[in-house]
Design a protein around this motif. Structure first.
Motif, PDB file in Angstrom:
ATOM      1  N   GLU A  85       0.760  -1.350  -0.154  1.00  6.46           N
ATOM      2  CA  GLU A  85      -0.115   0.009  -0.072  1.00  6.46           C
ATOM      3  C   GLU A  85       1.004   1.283  -0.098  1.00  6.46           C
ATOM      4  OE1 GLU A  85      -2.236  -0.060   3.580  1.00  6.46           O
ATOM      5  OE2 GLU A  85      -0.592  -0.151   4.728  1.00  6.46           O
ATOM      6  N   ASP A  86       0.399   2.388  -0.483  1.00  8.22           N
ATOM      7  CA  ASP A  86       1.045   3.632  -0.234  1.00  8.22           C
ATOM      8  C   ASP A  86       1.680   3.847   1.201  1.00  8.22           C
ATOM      9  OD1 ASP A  86       0.183   3.740  -2.853  1.00  8.22           O
ATOM     10  OD2 ASP A  86      -0.992   5.476  -2.418  1.00  8.22           O
ATOM     11  N   ARG A  87       3.022   4.211   1.147  1.00  4.09           N
ATOM     12  CA  ARG A  87       3.675   4.262   2.380  1.00  4.09           C
ATOM     13  C   ARG A  87       4.976   5.510   2.031  1.00  4.09           C
ATOM     14  NH1 ARG A  87       3.211  -0.539   5.614  1.00  4.09           N
ATOM     15  NH2 ARG A  87       4.104   0.670   7.316  1.00  4.09           N
ATOM     16  N   SER A  88       5.489   5.692   3.170  1.00  2.00           N
ATOM     17  CA  SER A  88       6.809   6.491   3.075  1.00  2.00           C
ATOM     18  C   SER A  88       8.041   5.498   3.510  1.00  2.00           C
ATOM     19  CB  SER A  88       6.847   7.712   3.982  1.00  2.00           C
ATOM     20  OG  SER A  88       5.964   8.488   3.654  1.00  2.00           O
ATOM     21  N   ILE A  89       9.321   5.649   3.083  1.00  2.00           N
ATOM     22  CA  ILE A  89      10.369   5.038   3.320  1.00  2.00           C
ATOM     23  C   ILE A  89      10.579   4.915   4.915  1.00  2.00           C
ATOM     24  CG2 ILE A  89      12.929   5.083   3.323  1.00  2.00           C
ATOM     25  CD1 ILE A  89      11.999   3.738   0.980  1.00  2.00           C
ATOM     26  N   ILE A  94      19.368   1.187   1.460  1.00  2.95           N
ATOM     27  CA  ILE A  94      18.420   1.096   0.261  1.00  2.95           C
ATOM     28  C   ILE A  94      19.161   1.392  -0.864  1.00  2.95           C
ATOM     29  CG2 ILE A  94      16.450   1.913  -0.700  1.00  2.95           C
ATOM     30  CD1 ILE A  94      15.141   2.709   1.971  1.00  2.95           C
ATOM     31  N   THR A  95      19.059   0.827  -1.774  1.00  3.14           N
ATOM     32  CA  THR A  95      19.977   0.984  -3.170  1.00  3.14           C
ATOM     33  C   THR A  95      19.152   1.193  -4.293  1.00  3.14           C
ATOM     34  OG1 THR A  95      19.962  -1.549  -3.618  1.00  3.14           O
ATOM     35  CG2 THR A  95      21.911  -0.576  -2.520  1.00  3.14           C
ATOM     36  N   GLY A  96      17.795   1.134  -4.182  1.00  2.00           N
ATOM     37  CA  GLY A  96      16.921   1.585  -5.107  1.00  2.00           C
ATOM     38  C   GLY A  96      15.398   1.173  -5.014  1.00  2.00           C
ATOM     39  N   VAL A  97      14.202   1.695  -5.518  1.00  2.00           N
ATOM     40  CA  VAL A  97      12.886   1.400  -5.624  1.00  2.00           C
ATOM     41  C   VAL A  97      12.652   1.431  -7.055  1.00  2.00           C
ATOM     42  CG1 VAL A  97      10.712   2.312  -4.932  1.00  2.00           C
ATOM     43  CG2 VAL A  97      12.588   2.745  -3.470  1.00  2.00           C
ATOM     44  N   ILE A  98      12.157   0.155  -7.196  1.00  2.00           N
ATOM     45  CA  ILE A  98      11.695  -0.256  -8.717  1.00  2.00           C
ATOM     46  C   ILE A  98      10.195  -0.181  -8.743  1.00  2.00           C
ATOM     47  CG2 ILE A  98      11.514  -1.828 -10.421  1.00  2.00           C
ATOM     48  CD1 ILE A  98      14.225  -3.069  -9.156  1.00  2.00           C
ATOM     49  N   ARG A  99       9.683   0.669  -9.532  1.00  2.00           N
ATOM     50  CA  ARG A  99       8.257   0.891  -9.968  1.00  2.00           C
ATOM     51  C   ARG A  99       8.098   0.867 -11.284  1.00  2.00           C
ATOM     52  NH1 ARG A  99       6.724   6.547  -7.752  1.00  2.00           N
ATOM     53  NH2 ARG A  99       6.903   5.385  -5.985  1.00  2.00           N
ATOM     54  N   GLY A 100       7.529  -0.525 -11.489  1.00  5.34           N
ATOM     55  CA  GLY A 100       7.173  -0.829 -12.842  1.00  5.34           C
ATOM     56  C   GLY A 100       8.443  -0.990 -13.751  1.00  5.34           C
ATOM     57  N   ASP A 121      17.451   8.015  -5.971  1.00  8.16           N
ATOM     58  CA  ASP A 121      17.734   9.020  -4.956  1.00  8.16           C
ATOM     59  C   ASP A 121      16.547   9.064  -3.894  1.00  8.16           C
ATOM     60  OD1 ASP A 121      19.352  11.170  -4.248  1.00  8.16           O
ATOM     61  OD2 ASP A 121      18.370  12.768  -5.693  1.00  8.16           O
ATOM     62  N   VAL A 122      16.784   7.974  -3.038  1.00  7.52           N
ATOM     63  CA  VAL A 122      15.779   7.544  -2.265  1.00  7.52           C
ATOM     64  C   VAL A 122      15.843   8.421  -0.837  1.00  7.52           C
ATOM     65  CG1 VAL A 122      14.387   5.873  -0.951  1.00  7.52           C
ATOM     66  CG2 VAL A 122      15.367   5.463  -3.342  1.00  7.52           C
ATOM     67  N   THR A 123      15.209   9.411  -0.397  1.00  6.67           N
ATOM     68  CA  THR A 123      15.156   9.823   1.079  1.00  6.67           C
ATOM     69  C   THR A 123      14.348   9.180   2.040  1.00  6.67           C
ATOM     70  OG1 THR A 123      13.506  11.434   0.544  1.00  6.67           O
ATOM     71  CG2 THR A 123      15.771  12.009  -0.259  1.00  6.67           C
ATOM     72  N   PRO A 124      14.595   9.432   3.075  1.00  6.39           N
ATOM     73  CA  PRO A 124      13.615   8.872   4.135  1.00  6.39           C
ATOM     74  C   PRO A 124      12.032   9.282   4.020  1.00  6.39           C
ATOM     75  CG  PRO A 124      15.540   9.723   5.148  1.00  6.39           C
ATOM     76  CD  PRO A 124      15.749  10.206   3.911  1.00  6.39           C
ATOM     77  N   HIS A 125      11.942  10.312   3.234  1.00  5.52           N
ATOM     78  CA  HIS A 125      10.420  10.866   3.120  1.00  5.52           C
ATOM     79  C   HIS A 125      10.091  10.311   1.867  1.00  5.52           C
ATOM     80  CE1 HIS A 125      10.768  12.781   6.866  1.00  5.52           C
ATOM     81  NE2 HIS A 125      11.680  13.618   6.432  1.00  5.52           N
ATOM     82  N   PHE A 126      10.928   9.344   1.078  1.00  2.00           N
ATOM     83  CA  PHE A 126      10.420   9.121  -0.321  1.00  2.00           C
ATOM     84  C   PHE A 126       9.061   8.638  -0.241  1.00  2.00           C
ATOM     85  CE2 PHE A 126      10.105   6.064  -3.774  1.00  2.00           C
ATOM     86  CZ  PHE A 126      10.628   6.798  -4.941  1.00  2.00           C
ATOM     87  N   LYS A 127       8.181   8.789  -1.012  1.00  3.00           N
ATOM     88  CA  LYS A 127       6.530   8.272  -1.101  1.00  3.00           C
ATOM     89  C   LYS A 127       6.498   7.270  -1.873  1.00  3.00           C
ATOM     90  CE  LYS A 127       5.063  11.469   1.425  1.00  3.00           C
ATOM     91  NZ  LYS A 127       4.562  11.427   2.799  1.00  3.00           N
ATOM     92  N   LEU A 128       5.998   5.972  -1.221  1.00  3.01           N
ATOM     93  CA  LEU A 128       6.058   4.573  -2.046  1.00  3.01           C
ATOM     94  C   LEU A 128       4.628   4.410  -2.427  1.00  3.01           C
ATOM     95  CD1 LEU A 128       8.085   2.684   0.563  1.00  3.01           C
ATOM     96  CD2 LEU A 128       8.962   3.277  -1.669  1.00  3.01           C
ATOM     97  N   LEU A 129       4.470   4.052  -3.366  1.00  2.00           N
ATOM     98  CA  LEU A 129       3.349   3.553  -4.032  1.00  2.00           C
ATOM     99  C   LEU A 129       2.878   2.083  -3.887  1.00  2.00           C
ATOM    100  CD1 LEU A 129       2.947   5.627  -7.305  1.00  2.00           C
ATOM    101  CD2 LEU A 129       2.089   6.304  -4.882  1.00  2.00           C
ATOM    102  N   ALA A 130       1.774   1.559  -3.879  1.00  4.73           N
ATOM    103  CA  ALA A 130       1.512   0.084  -3.751  1.00  4.73           C
ATOM    104  C   ALA A 130       2.209  -0.672  -5.040  1.00  4.73           C
ATOM    105  CB  ALA A 130       0.019  -0.169  -3.763  1.00  4.73           C
ATOM    106  N   ASN A 131       2.755  -1.741  -4.528  1.00  3.12           N
ATOM    107  CA  ASN A 131       3.480  -2.852  -5.649  1.00  3.12           C
ATOM    108  C   ASN A 131       4.966  -1.983  -5.982  1.00  3.12           C
ATOM    109  OD1 ASN A 131       2.850  -5.106  -6.752  1.00  3.12           O
ATOM    110  ND2 ASN A 131       2.900  -4.412  -8.824  1.00  3.12           N
ATOM    111  N   PHE A 142      17.498  -3.382  -1.114  1.00  2.00           N
ATOM    112  CA  PHE A 142      18.223  -3.014   0.044  1.00  2.00           C
ATOM    113  C   PHE A 142      19.432  -3.913   0.257  1.00  2.00           C
ATOM    114  CE2 PHE A 142      14.654  -4.827   1.850  1.00  2.00           C
ATOM    115  CZ  PHE A 142      15.107  -6.001   2.855  1.00  2.00           C
ATOM    116  N   VAL A 143      20.609  -3.449   0.891  1.00  2.00           N
ATOM    117  CA  VAL A 143      21.780  -4.283   1.210  1.00  2.00           C
ATOM    118  C   VAL A 143      21.894  -4.397   2.903  1.00  2.00           C
ATOM    119  CG1 VAL A 143      24.352  -4.449   0.724  1.00  2.00           C
ATOM    120  CG2 VAL A 143      22.735  -3.722  -0.950  1.00  2.00           C
ATOM    121  N   GLY A 144      22.401  -5.186   3.217  1.00  2.00           N
ATOM    122  CA  GLY A 144      22.882  -5.252   4.543  1.00  2.00           C
ATOM    123  C   GLY A 144      23.295  -7.104   4.937  1.00  2.00           C
ATOM    124  N   HIS A 145      23.593  -7.052   6.318  1.00  2.00           N
ATOM    125  CA  HIS A 145      23.809  -8.360   6.811  1.00  2.00           C
ATOM    126  C   HIS A 145      22.664  -9.195   6.947  1.00  2.00           C
ATOM    127  CE1 HIS A 145      28.282  -7.838   6.769  1.00  2.00           C
ATOM    128  NE2 HIS A 145      28.175  -6.483   7.341  1.00  2.00           N
TER     129      HIS A 145
END
Length: 255
Positions: A198-202, A214-220, A226-236, A241-244
């Motif tokens: 659903e629509d959210r924020s990072i 976070i290395t990227g957000v793929i949308r279609g 250029d993903v900031t903490p307030h980046f608006k996410l859409l459903a789907n 992201f990268v980590g241990h």
């Protein structure tokens, strides 16, 4: 075409990275290696590029990465890691073979054009393979940083530095490509993804709290890097992201 005189002797360097190919990814990794004090040497087959980059002080020579004499000039026997971004599959396999024969202990990271080549390249002697579908300037450098035992903060700084200079983090990839890639883990630093329902924020998700980058957000067909903490996410949307692994598990337990 040899290395500039002041850096010509291969005995002058050890525990370094050899970058095979000075395309976009090679230039990005060379810049990152310099910034984070990782010694490196480069080989490329374009004499014009080599001459121009040598004039700018880059430690690069002209030649094929599969040529033993060229690899020796780059100090292959004392190198710690080699990153192969050759343009052809055959040249990649030949370079892996030459590097492994000259330095059986060297850590080999390879970019391959297609996911279908991943197992073949591993069988040829590579330690890690990153498909071209995943943009490699960031992914391959995180592997170098991890292999040099850099801590998570340093790796995160490197990734953010690359992203801040508008380097692509990922090309358009499908969720199936990502699932296939995640089944092949050759380092403690892993890639994972989250599909947004659903629509959210990072900042609705505990990425920072769990030391995940976070290395990227793929949308279609679009990819946002250029993903900031307030980046608006859409459903789907798909967040990559990268980590241990232990931190990734804690992240999924928390959401």
């Amino acid at each position: 075409m040899r290395l500039p005189e002041e850096i010509e002797d291969p005995q002058d360097i050890s525990d370094h990275v050899i970058l095979v190919g000075l395309g976009r990814n090679g230039k990005h990794m060379a810049r990152a290696c310099k910034k984070f004090n990782i010694p490196y040497r480069i080989v490329d087959m374009n004499p014009v590029i080599v001459e121009n980059q040598q004039a700018m002080g880059l430690p690069v020579i002209y030649g094929k990465g599969s040529n033993e004499s060229v690899l020796k000039e780059l100090g292959i026997t004392s190198a710690l890691c080699i990153v192969i971004s050759s343009s052809t599959y055959d040249e990649t396999i030949k370079t892996i073979d030459a590097a492994r024969r000259l330095n059986p202990d060297i850590h080999i990271i390879v970019r391959t054009r297609y996911l279908k080549n991943l197992d073949d390249v591993i069988d040829a002697g590579a330690d890690e393979v990153i498909p071209k579908e995943f943009e490699t300037s960031i992914m391959m450098f995180t592997r170098i940083m991890d292999y040099y035992n850099k801590d998570v903060d340093e790796i995160t700084d490197a990734v953010n530095d690359l992203r801040s200079n508008n380097y692509d983090a990922f090309r358009s990839v499908t969720s199936e490509d990502i699932s296939t890639y995640l089944n092949h883990k050759y380092t403690n630093l892993e890639v994972d993804s989250l599909r947004v329902s659903e629509d959210r924020s990072i900042d609705d998700f505990p990425f920072t709290e769990n030391s995940l980058t976070i290395t990227g957000v793929i949308r279609g067909k679009d990819t946002f890097i250029d993903v900031t903490p307030h980046f608006k996410l859409l459903a789907n949307d798909l967040i990559v992201f990268v980590g241990h692994r232990e931190n990734i598990n804690k992240f999924f337990d928390a959401i």
